[in-house]
Design an enzyme around this catalytic site. Structure first.
Site, PDB file in Angstrom:
ATOM      1  N   LYS A  22       0.830  -1.213   0.000  1.00  0.00           N
ATOM      2  CA  LYS A  22       0.000   0.000   0.000  1.00  0.00           C
ATOM      3  C   LYS A  22       0.864   1.262   0.000  1.00  0.00           C
ATOM      4  O   LYS A  22       0.673   2.166  -0.809  1.00  0.00           O
ATOM      5  CB  LYS A  22      -0.899  -0.009   1.253  1.00  0.00           C
ATOM      6  CG  LYS A  22      -1.555   1.321   1.545  1.00  0.00           C
ATOM      7  CD  LYS A  22      -2.474   1.252   2.748  1.00  0.00           C
ATOM      8  CE  LYS A  22      -1.846   1.454   4.098  1.00  0.00           C
ATOM      9  NZ  LYS A  22      -1.462   2.846   4.422  1.00  0.00           N
ATOM     10  N   CYS A 116      -5.462  12.123  13.029  1.00  0.00           N
ATOM     11  CA  CYS A 116      -6.188  10.856  12.949  1.00  0.00           C
ATOM     12  C   CYS A 116      -6.005  10.113  14.253  1.00  0.00           C
ATOM     13  O   CYS A 116      -5.393  10.633  15.191  1.00  0.00           O
ATOM     14  CB  CYS A 116      -5.738  10.041  11.748  1.00  0.00           C
ATOM     15  SG  CYS A 116      -4.096   9.415  11.925  1.00  0.00           S
ATOM     16  N   ASP A 304       4.340   0.454  12.230  1.00  0.00           N
ATOM     17  CA  ASP A 304       3.194  -0.242  11.635  1.00  0.00           C
ATOM     18  C   ASP A 304       3.123  -1.715  12.052  1.00  0.00           C
ATOM     19  O   ASP A 304       2.172  -2.410  11.684  1.00  0.00           O
ATOM     20  CB  ASP A 304       3.230  -0.131  10.098  1.00  0.00           C
ATOM     21  CG  ASP A 304       2.931   1.279   9.622  1.00  0.00           C
ATOM     22  OD1 ASP A 304       2.403   2.079  10.418  1.00  0.00           O
ATOM     23  OD2 ASP A 304       3.225   1.585   8.458  1.00  0.00           O
TER      24      ASP A 304
HETATM   25  N1  EPU Z   1       5.670  14.646  11.272  1.00  0.00           N
HETATM   26  C1  EPU Z   1       5.683  15.983  11.595  1.00  0.00           C
HETATM   27  N2  EPU Z   1       5.610  16.887  10.556  1.00  0.00           N
HETATM   28  C2  EPU Z   1       5.546  16.507   9.256  1.00  0.00           C
HETATM   29  C3  EPU Z   1       5.541  15.129   8.946  1.00  0.00           C
HETATM   30  C4  EPU Z   1       5.608  14.216   9.983  1.00  0.00           C
HETATM   31  O1  EPU Z   1       5.746  16.351  12.742  1.00  0.00           O
HETATM   32  O2  EPU Z   1       5.483  17.378   8.384  1.00  0.00           O
HETATM   33  C5  EPU Z   1       5.739  13.638  12.362  1.00  0.00           C
HETATM   34  C6  EPU Z   1       4.473  12.772  12.437  1.00  0.00           C
HETATM   35  O3  EPU Z   1       3.437  13.399  13.150  1.00  0.00           O
HETATM   36  C7  EPU Z   1       5.002  11.522  13.099  1.00  0.00           C
HETATM   37  C8  EPU Z   1       6.422  11.399  12.540  1.00  0.00           C
HETATM   38  O4  EPU Z   1       6.755  12.697  12.048  1.00  0.00           O
HETATM   39  O5  EPU Z   1       5.068  11.723  14.487  1.00  0.00           O
HETATM   40  C9  EPU Z   1       6.595  10.406  11.403  1.00  0.00           C
HETATM   41  O6  EPU Z   1       5.563  10.575  10.469  1.00  0.00           O
HETATM   42  P1  EPU Z   1       5.723  10.287   8.907  1.00  0.00           P
HETATM   43  O7  EPU Z   1       5.596  11.573   8.189  1.00  0.00           O
HETATM   44  O8  EPU Z   1       6.934   9.464   8.646  1.00  0.00           O
HETATM   45  O9  EPU Z   1       4.436   9.428   8.629  1.00  0.00           O
HETATM   46  P2  EPU Z   1       3.621   9.428   7.287  1.00  0.00           P
HETATM   47  O10 EPU Z   1       4.533   9.685   6.158  1.00  0.00           O
HETATM   48  O11 EPU Z   1       2.411  10.287   7.433  1.00  0.00           O
HETATM   49  C10 EPU Z   1       3.939   6.907   6.690  1.00  0.00           C
HETATM   50  C11 EPU Z   1       3.052   5.732   6.456  1.00  0.00           C
HETATM   51  C12 EPU Z   1       2.435   5.295   7.784  1.00  0.00           C
HETATM   52  C13 EPU Z   1       3.573   4.929   8.727  1.00  0.00           C
HETATM   53  C14 EPU Z   1       4.534   6.122   8.886  1.00  0.00           C
HETATM   54  C15 EPU Z   1       5.750   5.808   9.724  1.00  0.00           C
HETATM   55  C16 EPU Z   1       2.301   6.092   4.200  1.00  0.00           C
HETATM   56  C17 EPU Z   1       1.196   6.424   3.272  1.00  0.00           C
HETATM   57  N3  EPU Z   1       2.016   6.100   5.512  1.00  0.00           N
HETATM   58  O12 EPU Z   1       3.110   7.931   7.226  1.00  0.00           O
HETATM   59  O13 EPU Z   1       1.644   4.153   7.526  1.00  0.00           O
HETATM   60  O14 EPU Z   1       3.069   4.574   9.984  1.00  0.00           O
HETATM   61  O15 EPU Z   1       4.983   6.554   7.582  1.00  0.00           O
HETATM   62  O16 EPU Z   1       6.464   4.745   9.202  1.00  0.00           O
HETATM   63  O17 EPU Z   1       3.405   5.795   3.763  1.00  0.00           O
HETATM   64  C18 EPU Z   1      -0.102   2.607   7.872  1.00  0.00           C
HETATM   65  O18 EPU Z   1       0.167   2.118   6.775  1.00  0.00           O
HETATM   66  O19 EPU Z   1      -0.883   2.057   8.695  1.00  0.00           O
HETATM   67  C19 EPU Z   1       0.517   3.891   8.257  1.00  0.00           C
HETATM   68  C20 EPU Z   1       0.012   4.663   9.212  1.00  0.00           C
END
Ligand code: EPU
Length: 417
Positions: A22, A116, A304
């Site tokens: 995904k 979320c 995850d």
């Molecule tokens: N964060 C910030 N600011 C930002 C971006 C992130 O503070 O601009 C923080 C987030 O709040 C979090 C941390 O940084 O505390 C890491 O977040 P990240 O941005 O890496 O998460 P994401 O990119 O939104 C992806 C996956 C998630 C997975 C996370 C961590 C996708 C579509 N989603 O999310 O997947 O948990 O990386 O590995 O790639 C899932 O599949 O169930 C899922 C939640």
């Protein structure tokens, strides 16, 4: 809403095929916006989140054809620059269209995704990076509006590791003028898969999979044909299912290298894990031993997989400490698991899990994808019939999980609601 019912107590055995990832498919499908023409994608998992990104791309003007796991996207007419709240609210990862739209159209208006169940999840680092690349960003009435007279390469240091942030900026930088350097970039396999796809489209990206990614901008990209990598989290979830039931399960279509931290923890817990090419064989070996876990960005232990491991530890021999360092609210599954008889105490971002000899069934539900899958794992070993309500979240990210587990011998079925 549909429910999943599980009659616990069956040992899993047999072969199961892992679907496409995904979290690799979402940015790769969004990257179709960066070219004009028809791209082909295979091994795309059949998931609600994939339907959400396809609806969004279609709203933006792309033409989509889908046949099973093959998807064809023609972006010649993708000239709408507005992604409305109605589409974005269904899936936070919709924000992945921001970088590609800005690179393609020089303007983009995307509804700001809300928080979320697992945390506030801001996108400040995406926006700060786009500003450094020369975009002007405004936040108004819940929308992010980004405009540019042309993106230019820049040095971007991420304050924290962000997966979709790295992906969004990598895509925007690909069509920027000059060189961009991303430091403290996410090293997840999904980031590497996106970089490989973009490079095959004509991008010039070096270092994906390390903390420093260098992108030399190119004027245009070509359409591409690409296959989505296997889903390491689905694979990990099925591995834990086998371990929990003392099973004997062979997973096909895996990338074992992407599962290093998960395999190491399962082995420390006494589970037998054998690797043979793209297959992983997981066998129970007596009671599972407790192990401690701390979630970390890749190649550390994935957040995850945290819920699934907590459920495994809830029936392990001994006590285990589970620290969640990525998301601030990712223990929402604990109260449901307690209702099934687990002995868990939470202190800050750490859970202390004291293994019990038996879980018992209960009606449960979860508001997060991985937590929902973990409740199903608990149902596999609980005494009696477990009812997992609100499986909407499960369908967002697991392709026919109940059919896959049923094929391995679980007594599991879906009740349409
Ligand atoms: N964060 C910030 N600011 C930002 C971006 C992130 O503070 O601009 C923080 C987030 O709040 C979090 C941390 O940084 O505390 C890491 O977040 P990240 O941005 O890496 O998460 P994401 O990119 O939104 C992806 C996956 C998630 C997975 C996370 C961590 C996708 C579509 N989603 O999310 O997947 O948990 O990386 O590995 O790639 C899932 O599949 O169930 C899922 C939640």
């Amino acid at each position: 809403m549909d429910k999943i019912l599980i009659e616990g107590g069956q040992r899993l055995s047999g072969d199961v095929e892992v679907s496409g990832a995904k979290n690799a498919a979402l940015p790769i499908l969004a990257s179709a916006l960066m070219t004009s023409g028809t791209s082909f994608y295979s091994h795309v998992p059949g998931l609600q989140d994939i339907n959400s990104i396809l609806s969004l791309l279609s709203h933006l003007g792309a033409k989509i054809e889908k046949e099973g796991h093959q998807i064809q996207i023609d972006t010649s007419g993708a000239n709408n620059h507005e992604a409305p709240y109605d589409l974005v609210r269904k899936m936070r990862a919709s924000v992945l269209v921001l970088g590609p739209m800005l690179a393609r159209l020089k303007k983009a208006k995307v509804a700001l995704p809300g928080g979320c169940a697992i945390g506030a999840r801001p996108i400040n680092l995406h926006l700060k990076g786009l500003e450094l690349l020369g975009a002007k960003i405004d936040l108004d009435h819940g929308d992010v509006t980004a405009v540019t007279d042309g993106l230019r390469g820049a040095e971007i240091n991420f304050d924290m590791v962000t997966v979709t942030g790295t992906e969004n900026l990598m895509m925007a930088a690909t069509l920027a003028e000059g060189v961009t350097i991303l430091r403290n970039a996410a090293r997840e396999p999904e980031v590497v898969a996106l970089a490989e796809t973009l490079n095959r489209m004509g991008a010039n990206i070096l270092g994906a999979g390390t903390a420093v990614v260098t992108i030399e901008g190119v004027p245009a990209l070509e359409p591409v044909q690409t296959r989505i990598i296997p889903d390491r989290i689905e694979a990990g979830t099925l591995m834990v299912a086998s371990a929990m039931t003392g099973g004997d399960v062979r997973l096909k279509n895996c990338e074992p290298e992407h599962l290093g931290a998960v395999i190491a923890k399962l082995r420390s817990a006494g589970v037998i894990v054998e690797i043979d090419g793209d297959q992983i064989h997981v066998k129970g070996n007596g009671p599972v031993q407790s192990v401690d876990i701390q979630t970390m960005p890749y190649p550390g232990f994935p957040t995850d997989m945290q819920a699934q491991f907590m459920f495994l530890m809830s029936i392990a021999d001994g006590s285990s400490l589970i620290a969640e360092t990525i998301f601030e609210k990712r223990f929402i599954h604990v109260s449901e698991l307690r209702r099934m008889g687990a002995d868990i105490t939470i202190s800050g971002n750490t859970a202390i899990v004291r293994g019990v000899s038996q879980l018992s069934s209960a009606p449960v539900m979860a508001t997060d994808l991985r937590a929902s899958a973990s409740l199903i794992l608990a149902g596999l070993v609980a005494r009696g019939k477990t009812v997992v309500n609100r499986v909407y979240h499960l369908d967002r990210g697991y392709e026919a999980l109940e059919k896959k587990l049923g094929g391995l011998g679980a007594a599991i079925w879906r009740e349409k609601g």
